[in-house]
Write a protein that holds these residues in place. Structure first.
Motif, PDB file in Angstrom:
ATOM      1  N   ALA B 412      41.250 118.392  70.806  1.00 19.58           N
ATOM      2  CA  ALA B 412      42.036 118.802  69.577  1.00 19.58           C
ATOM      3  C   ALA B 412      43.492 118.137  69.820  1.00 19.58           C
ATOM      4  O   ALA B 412      44.207 117.397  68.822  1.00 19.58           O
ATOM      5  CB  ALA B 412      41.974 120.150  69.216  1.00 19.58           C
ATOM      6  N   PHE B 413      43.947 118.440  70.776  1.00 18.00           N
ATOM      7  CA  PHE B 413      45.357 117.688  71.260  1.00 18.00           C
ATOM      8  C   PHE B 413      45.385 116.510  71.337  1.00 18.00           C
ATOM      9  O   PHE B 413      46.227 115.841  70.701  1.00 18.00           O
ATOM     10  CB  PHE B 413      46.123 118.610  72.399  1.00 18.00           C
ATOM     11  CG  PHE B 413      47.141 118.103  72.841  1.00 18.00           C
ATOM     12  CD1 PHE B 413      48.376 118.694  72.123  1.00 18.00           C
ATOM     13  CD2 PHE B 413      47.645 117.451  73.921  1.00 18.00           C
ATOM     14  CE1 PHE B 413      49.815 118.363  72.664  1.00 18.00           C
ATOM     15  CE2 PHE B 413      48.775 116.938  74.233  1.00 18.00           C
ATOM     16  CZ  PHE B 413      49.767 117.320  73.703  1.00 18.00           C
ATOM     17  N   LEU B 414      44.402 115.840  72.053  1.00 18.04           N
ATOM     18  CA  LEU B 414      44.560 114.635  72.440  1.00 18.04           C
ATOM     19  C   LEU B 414      44.258 113.672  70.851  1.00 18.04           C
ATOM     20  O   LEU B 414      44.663 112.753  70.723  1.00 18.04           O
ATOM     21  CB  LEU B 414      43.511 114.077  73.209  1.00 18.04           C
ATOM     22  CG  LEU B 414      43.785 114.669  74.775  1.00 18.04           C
ATOM     23  CD1 LEU B 414      42.487 114.049  75.599  1.00 18.04           C
ATOM     24  CD2 LEU B 414      44.927 113.756  75.093  1.00 18.04           C
ATOM     25  N   LEU B 415      43.309 114.290  70.058  1.00 16.67           N
ATOM     26  CA  LEU B 415      43.026 113.757  68.900  1.00 16.67           C
ATOM     27  C   LEU B 415      44.131 113.695  67.975  1.00 16.67           C
ATOM     28  O   LEU B 415      44.541 112.710  67.127  1.00 16.67           O
ATOM     29  CB  LEU B 415      42.012 114.486  68.200  1.00 16.67           C
ATOM     30  CG  LEU B 415      40.573 114.027  68.550  1.00 16.67           C
ATOM     31  CD1 LEU B 415      39.325 114.903  67.763  1.00 16.67           C
ATOM     32  CD2 LEU B 415      40.449 112.658  68.073  1.00 16.67           C
ATOM     33  N   ALA B 416      44.824 114.793  68.058  1.00 18.84           N
ATOM     34  CA  ALA B 416      46.143 114.981  67.099  1.00 18.84           C
ATOM     35  C   ALA B 416      47.195 113.932  67.447  1.00 18.84           C
ATOM     36  O   ALA B 416      47.811 113.137  66.725  1.00 18.84           O
ATOM     37  CB  ALA B 416      46.793 116.378  67.287  1.00 18.84           C
ATOM     38  N   ILE B 417      47.414 113.478  68.781  1.00 20.17           N
ATOM     39  CA  ILE B 417      48.294 112.661  69.404  1.00 20.17           C
ATOM     40  C   ILE B 417      47.800 111.373  68.799  1.00 20.17           C
ATOM     41  O   ILE B 417      48.664 110.381  68.326  1.00 20.17           O
ATOM     42  CB  ILE B 417      48.363 112.824  70.761  1.00 20.17           C
ATOM     43  CG1 ILE B 417      49.185 113.970  71.315  1.00 20.17           C
ATOM     44  CG2 ILE B 417      49.152 111.469  71.430  1.00 20.17           C
ATOM     45  CD1 ILE B 417      49.492 113.848  72.603  1.00 20.17           C
ATOM     46  N   ILE B 418      46.503 110.902  69.042  1.00 26.26           N
ATOM     47  CA  ILE B 418      46.042 109.520  68.558  1.00 26.26           C
ATOM     48  C   ILE B 418      45.907 109.485  67.124  1.00 26.26           C
ATOM     49  O   ILE B 418      46.596 108.449  66.819  1.00 26.26           O
ATOM     50  CB  ILE B 418      44.331 109.605  68.810  1.00 26.26           C
ATOM     51  CG1 ILE B 418      44.268 109.503  70.596  1.00 26.26           C
ATOM     52  CG2 ILE B 418      43.809 108.218  68.394  1.00 26.26           C
ATOM     53  CD1 ILE B 418      42.924 109.542  71.004  1.00 26.26           C
ATOM     54  N   ALA B 419      45.848 110.419  66.254  1.00 29.93           N
ATOM     55  CA  ALA B 419      45.970 110.188  64.708  1.00 29.93           C
ATOM     56  C   ALA B 419      47.584 110.147  64.544  1.00 29.93           C
ATOM     57  O   ALA B 419      47.785 109.205  63.656  1.00 29.93           O
ATOM     58  CB  ALA B 419      45.695 111.764  64.152  1.00 29.93           C
TER      59      ALA B 419
END
Lengths: 447, 447
Positions: B412-419
């Protein structure tokens, strides 16, 4: 340079039936450095139990010594390298790990490390070639009817194959750690944790060393070594360290072959070599300054001595993190540490009782196992000989391709079915919609 | 009904410091059926080694018998159930597993199974309530200063908690199998595989039984039992089986308390009870017809006897699949098998040498381990007492939530950064495009 330095040796079973376990025929593949030091107690025990041990010995080797009197046979082979080539390669690696790395950015480190690893692999292939291209040696090995081959994977050599495939063929993996050192985690049934294989109760010290140790009184002594590979360091580093050692009330025994540092205090004595295990087992020993190799760490765990870690290369940093997280060590950075840092670190592990308590807790875990690690190692080597392997402990994952291992073929199949069902559903729905619309329109037209 | 029937007991450490290992104070939680049979050899060994063993005994129990003379103490507690309630519940489950299931569709089986499991859990809670609501018993337990509690998880009971949380608290899991039976796979450091804990060398048979076995000559005998739980079967099934047994040249010893089948041949004798381990260890024994409980399978592995499996319920089908895949057994379906099937199965395991060879191979694996399973079980129970637990073997996964365990928080954290990066990139791109278009349009307008 030693990506698997915590994994001791794997056993690959031979082809001939062992008629009598007392005449087991064991072949040992070449290895180097602390790996060889760690292998010897197992080989000695095997010889004591009546087995014939034959060690493959190249003409270029630092730690394996043809002139040494041992009770095992050597099978010599020639490699297109000299011992000094090997020493130079190691020296380059130590220089990189100990000094150069600190002045590089991440990209430079990556490329330099890649270059070093490539050179190491080239060297491994030279050793492999040396053996596989020597028909007379191979012929003697074929005729030797060996029951088992004992291999340290840091110098891999095989049949034409991938590294993964070769590793997967091992019947038993003797891992040179245990749960006193490792974080608990899942492992495979053919992994046998035999950490501490070389540890023994302390023997009496040489007379002059014993006198020096006893002269420390209640303060006790600190034992300091950076292992069998590091003989030297820069003057500046040696002075920083020596000056720190001079500021503690303990006496210090330092294994160091370099020039005597100017700041060396009277409480510190330098030695070319030390009986490390006997010193760590001495009741006066309060702390161990170590580079964090597994052999040294295990001797400290065995005797319950807290540590100050100054990791140099390979797995040493990681090893020391294990000890720190278990509360039995502090860690210093070799290049950036100042005199005060080392003094503070030493005072912490000596005066804060939690370090000693944690070291003693690890020691109790280490000693309290159902089977002594050396006996367990020997048991599984003999098991592989008795049963011509240990296939019942080998997971079937080794026989799967990468997409099978990750169940991608199953996912693909399920996805295909879902896609098919959705497609059919879509087609049916479409044809329904078309018919309904068509009917209602033609109805309207009729109206 | 017994979802963990292959997992023997877990150990949860007590709170008091063990001063002297010879006076260890061990509390054993109630269990039933073959689980209790399997626990007893460990408890007996613990008593032999000088420990005080106290077993929690409810007033409703089939297998645990207050009148039995044993060397351990009992702590009684009352439950709002009678032994006949328990027997009826088991009877219902056997009827479902052995007969009714075959006449049901999958959905009916699912709902019936769900109903049975719910009733089992209700019963488990009745036992748990019986103990936890009895203040005098709890008071005596508190004063008992127990060093360790030994629990079979098939009857779970705890402080208010989830099943998972309670399971995760165990210091050591004694698993009642080994790699002779299991498929190799990853496992945790606090799993100790002690399968075969109850197996012993065969003792001489009673005189008349020995005479009957010896009378079989070179053909040998077949040992047949469906375990301690199944006492009876329908007349039709009994006749089908008896008629098959009459068609083989071996003599047959059948543990069966039901009515004598009409088709019973002179080569077959019925027994209310048999010394199963001693019979399986007899040199005349050629095959074992079994329901596939782990206790019986382990006695067959111990003595190297090939099997014909007629699984009934619970883990028995799965157990037999293990033995079949290792080439030491054939499997029959209790409801659909005809006389010929059983005859063919028996002839296969007796006359095709591969079954005996595979059974002997498993037997060799079983016997050739560094520590006897009973000694290993006792070692780890005493270890938990000596060290007040075995936290160094317990994985940290138990302390994670489900989303941490599956790294969903990291994802979730990595996805948030990518987003975020994509969003910023999109905004910059948009503003660039807008400016470029705006400029070119205004340029065109000017022209």
């Amino acid at each position: 340079m030693r990506p698997h330095s915590r994994i001791l040796p794997c056993l690959i079973s031979g082809l001939c039936l062992l008629q009598n376990i007392n005449c087991g025929n064991i072949l040992v593949w070449y290895t180097e450095g602390s790996h060889w030091i760690n292998l010897k107690p197992v080989l000695d025990t095997l010889v004591d139990r009546g087995h014939h041990v034959t060690v493959l010995l190249p003409n270029a080797s630092i730690f394996m010594d043809l002139n040494e009197t041992t009770s095992y046979n050597y099978e010599n082979f020639n490699v297109s390298l000299s011992t000094s080539d090997l020493k130079n390669a190691m020296e380059r690696f130590f220089r990189f790990s100990m000094y150069e790395m600190d002045h590089m950015n991440s990209i430079e480190i990556f490329f330099k490390f890649f270059e070093i690893i490539s050179k190491h692999l080239d060297m491994v292939l030279v050793y492999c070639d040396g053996l596989l291209h020597s028909e007379p040696v191979l012929d003697r090995l074929r005729k030797g009817k060996y029951d088992v081959i004992f291999v340290d994977p840091v110098y891999p050599c095989s049949r034409p194959t991938t590294f993964c495939e070769m590793m997967g063929k091992a019947d038993i993996w003797l891992i040179r750690t245990y749960w006193d050192f490792e974080y608990p985690r899942p492992f495979l049934p053919n992994f046998k944790y035999v950490g501490g294989i070389h540890c023994r109760p302390a023997k009496p010290l040489p007379k002059d060393m014993e006198e020096f140790v006893e002269s420390s009184g209640d303060d006790g002594v600190v034992v300091f070594t950076l292992g069998s590979m590091i003989k030297n360091m820069t003057k500046e580093r040696a002075n920083t360290i020596a000056s720190a050692l001079g500021q503690i009330p303990q006496k210090v025994l330092w294994r160091y072959s370099g020039e005597k540092p100017e700041t060396l205090a009277p409480n510190t004595r330098l030695y070319d070599w030390m009986p490390q295990n006997d010193l760590l087992g001495h009741p006066k020993t309060k702390a161990f300054i170590t580079h964090g190799g597994t052999n040294g760490i295990y001797e400290a765990i065995y005797h319950g001595v807290p540590m100050v870690g100054i990791p140099m290369f390979g797995d040493q940093s990681d090893n020391m993190v294990h000890m720190k997280s278990k509360g039995a060590a502090v860690i210093m950075d070799f290049n950036s540490m100042e005199t005060k840092d080392l003094v503070d670190g030493l005072k912490a592990v000596i005066n804060d009782p939690s370090y000693k308590e944690n070291a003693m807790r690890l020691s109790r875990i280490h000693h309290d196992r159902p089977v002594h690690p050396r006996d367990e190692a020997v048991f599984w080597i003999e098991f592989v000989m008795r049963h011509k392997g240990a296939k019942h402990l080998r997971v079937q994952a080794h026989n799967l391709t990468w997409y099978q291992y990750h169940s991608l073929d199953v996912f693909a199949f399920l996805l295909a079915i879902i896609a098919l069902v959705l497609f059919i559903f879509y087609k049916i729905l479409k044809s329904c919609v078309v018919r309904c619309c068509f009917r209602s329109r033609s109805k309207k037209k009729k109206e």
